[in-house]
Scaffold this motif. Structure first.
Motif, mmCIF file in Angstrom:
data_model
loop_
_atom_site.group_PDB
_atom_site.id
_atom_site.type_symbol
_atom_site.label_atom_id
_atom_site.label_comp_id
_atom_site.label_asym_id
_atom_site.label_seq_id
_atom_site.Cartn_x
_atom_site.Cartn_y
_atom_site.Cartn_z
ATOM 1 N N ARG A 43 0.831 -1.208 0.000
ATOM 2 C CA ARG A 43 0.000 0.000 0.000
ATOM 3 C C ARG A 43 0.862 1.252 0.000
ATOM 4 O O ARG A 43 0.559 2.235 -0.669
ATOM 5 C CB ARG A 43 -0.913 0.003 1.235
ATOM 6 N N GLU A 46 2.639 2.877 -3.374
ATOM 7 C CA GLU A 46 1.939 3.563 -4.451
ATOM 8 C C GLU A 46 2.764 4.750 -4.933
ATOM 9 O O GLU A 46 3.189 5.580 -4.141
ATOM 10 C CB GLU A 46 0.573 4.054 -3.960
ATOM 11 N N PRO A 116 -3.790 8.486 -0.061
ATOM 12 C CA PRO A 116 -3.629 7.989 -1.422
ATOM 13 C C PRO A 116 -3.780 9.097 -2.457
ATOM 14 O O PRO A 116 -4.436 10.113 -2.216
ATOM 15 C CB PRO A 116 -4.741 6.936 -1.558
#
Length: 517
Positions: A43, A46, A116
């Protein structure tokens, strides 16, 4: 205007018991947590998407816009920024009227967003007030106050012109002296810079910064003097306004001397509220049985310190002027400062010990004092105020304004009255009597004012919201003591965070209850 380090900095830590418990829990889950590490790395791996803006500031050479890129590297100063922060330098024109001429280096600092890519909005540029405060030094100190916004924004700050690493003005006895030795010394060592350190020049730097950060619109959080900078930006670039928060606003309708009168009245009123609370709730209250008695005691104390300053530790002393400024610093902390102020005054009155008052004044500064020496702040603050203000009163008005300020407050008037002489012999003309902040056509700007603010009085928040223009300035009122209410007031925090995340402003007339409710 007294306005250094306006944001209250409360650091929270874990107790020893909590740390021990955390260690036991980590040991217990270590065996089963290993399989999660691979997923967490996936994760966190990214690839970051860098934003690109397509609206460069007009009139600048391409070498400063499309041909310039910010090269972010690990920060070397301040020491608090060596982990988790990036620093960069932005080239900008010294004189925007001659954009192809001499350039300056503007120092920037950034903490990258943690969320994100799909959730990132862009950069949120922060200005912590002053003028004269280094954003590069202060961002690490104040990061925790804005940390919940890191899922959506890179948090960015900078040293405004004249401050820190951005064309620092020198007003000391020598060219490399960070002290302040008066206007003549400023002219001797910094004459080439002084006409270009005003707020309108820094606002133009902000638009170039916005573009190089990759944002079509500027998202900005300014506190105290930072509200003037944000409002001037909105006036100059209304179509580039994104989500702007102006907290604890400076009144844009008052000139420098009018602002000093308003401020000294506000700080006196805040002291009166403290004195009433002290008399009613604190045993052995050092200020007596209420505001009137408190004023008499403070005047006697000031006279005592004028004759013989109190020791304040480290070879320093505390005189009458220091007393007034230090008490005002406590009042900036809101009701959180009332009990410590009572203890500090007791130490001074009963034991001639000025250390508690002096230490609080020092603690409101940077965690790394060497990064932004106080004398350097004074030089930068004077240079910026005098570049902005065209007020150059003659002796008749100086005498009149000095008398008005003294009469406005028995406790603080004497110390504040010397501010009328700040620019009277400044070697360059200032820009305007009051700043231009009308921003017709801009997106809504959130203006946050506290009703008990002793440094930027609440009426200035109402005037700032009106001056920005109909449909632009949206006022959020907090019934709070102290200079600045975010993030300490829960209602203010939720409202401001919602605006910065979604762009949604509160309903007109929204009031956040607090300690004054």
């Amino acid at each position: 205007m007294k306005d250094a380090y306006p944001i209250r900095n409360r650091r929270h830590g874990l107790s020893a018991g909590a740390l021990i418990l955390a260690g036991v829990l980590l040991a217990g889950i270590g065996a089963v947590g290993g399989w999660l590490q691979h997923d967490a790395r996936e994760r966190s791996a990214e690839r970051r998407t860098e934003f690109t803006a397509k609206n460069p500031p007009a009139g600048l050479p391409s070498t400063l816009t499309t041909g310039q890129h910010l090269h972010w590297t690990r920060c070397t100063t301040p020491s608090t920024a060596r982990t988790g922060y990036d620093c960069a330098t932005m080239k900008a024109p010294l004189d925007y009227r001659k954009p192809g001429g001499r350039t300056i280096d503007v120092a920037l600092i950034r903490h990258k967003a943690t969320g994100p890519n799909a959730q990132r909005i862009g950069s949120l540029v922060l200005n912590f007030g002053g003028p004269g405060v280094s954003g590069v030094s202060e961002l690490p100190d104040f990061l925790n106050q804005y940390k919940p916004l890191l899922d959506r924004y890179d948090l960015v700050s900078f040293d405004p012109r004249g401050v820190g690493a951005t064309i620092p003005v020198r007003c000391g006895k020598a060219a490399d002296d960070t002290g302040y030795d008066g206007a003549d010394a400023c002219a001797k060592h910094s004459a080439a810079l002084l006409p270009y350190v005003g707020t309108s020049h820094t606002a133009r730097d902000l638009d170039l910064m916005r573009y190089l950060l990759g944002d079509e619109r500027l998202h900005y959080f300014g506190v105290s003097y930072g509200t003037t900078l944000g409002a001037v930006y909105a006036h100059l670039y209304p179509s580039n306004v994104g989500r702007l928060v102006l907290e604890a606003p400076v009144d844009p309708t008052e000139d420098h001397d009018e602002a000093e009168v308003s401020q000294v009245k506000a700080v006196q009123a805040a002291f009166d509220r403290f004195a009433a609370h002290c008399a009613a709730r604190i045993r052995h209250c050092p200020t007596g049985n209420g505001p009137e008695e408190a004023a008499r005691r403070m005047v006697r104390l000031a006279h005592r310190l004028e004759k013989k300053p109190a020791p304040a530790g480290g070879g320093n002393t505390l005189d009458a002027d220091d007393l007034a400024r230090a008490v005002a610093d406590y009042l900036d902390l809101g009701t959180d400062g009332w009990s410590p102020l009572a203890k500090a005054l007791t130490a001074l009155i009963d034991h001639n010990d000025g250390r508690p008052l002096s230490e609080n004044a020092q603690d409101t500064g940077a965690a790394d004092p060497a990064a932004t020496p106080h004398d350097d702040i004074r030089a930068a603050q004077t240079a910026i105020i005098c570049a902005d203000s065209s007020l150059r009163p003659g002796f008749e008005r100086l005498d009149r304004d000095e008398a008005r300020i003294k009469a406005a407050s028995p406790v603080f008037g004497e110390a504040w009255s010397t501010s009328v002489y700040l620019c009277y012999d400044w070697p360059f003309d200032g820009e305007r009597v009051t700043p231009q902040v009308n921003a017709d056509g801009a997106a809504p700007v959130l203006v946050v004012g506290g009703t008990g603010d002793p440094t930027t009085p609440y009426p200035g928040a109402r005037r700032m919201a009106r001056a920005l223009g109909d449909g632009v300035g949206v006022l959020l009122t907090a019934e709070e003591e102290g200079h600045g209410t975010y993030p300490w007031n829960r209602c203010v925090k939720e409202t401001v965070d919602r605006y910065l995340r979604t762009g949604r402003v509160p309903a007109p007339g929204t009031v956040c209850p607090g300690s004054m409710s």
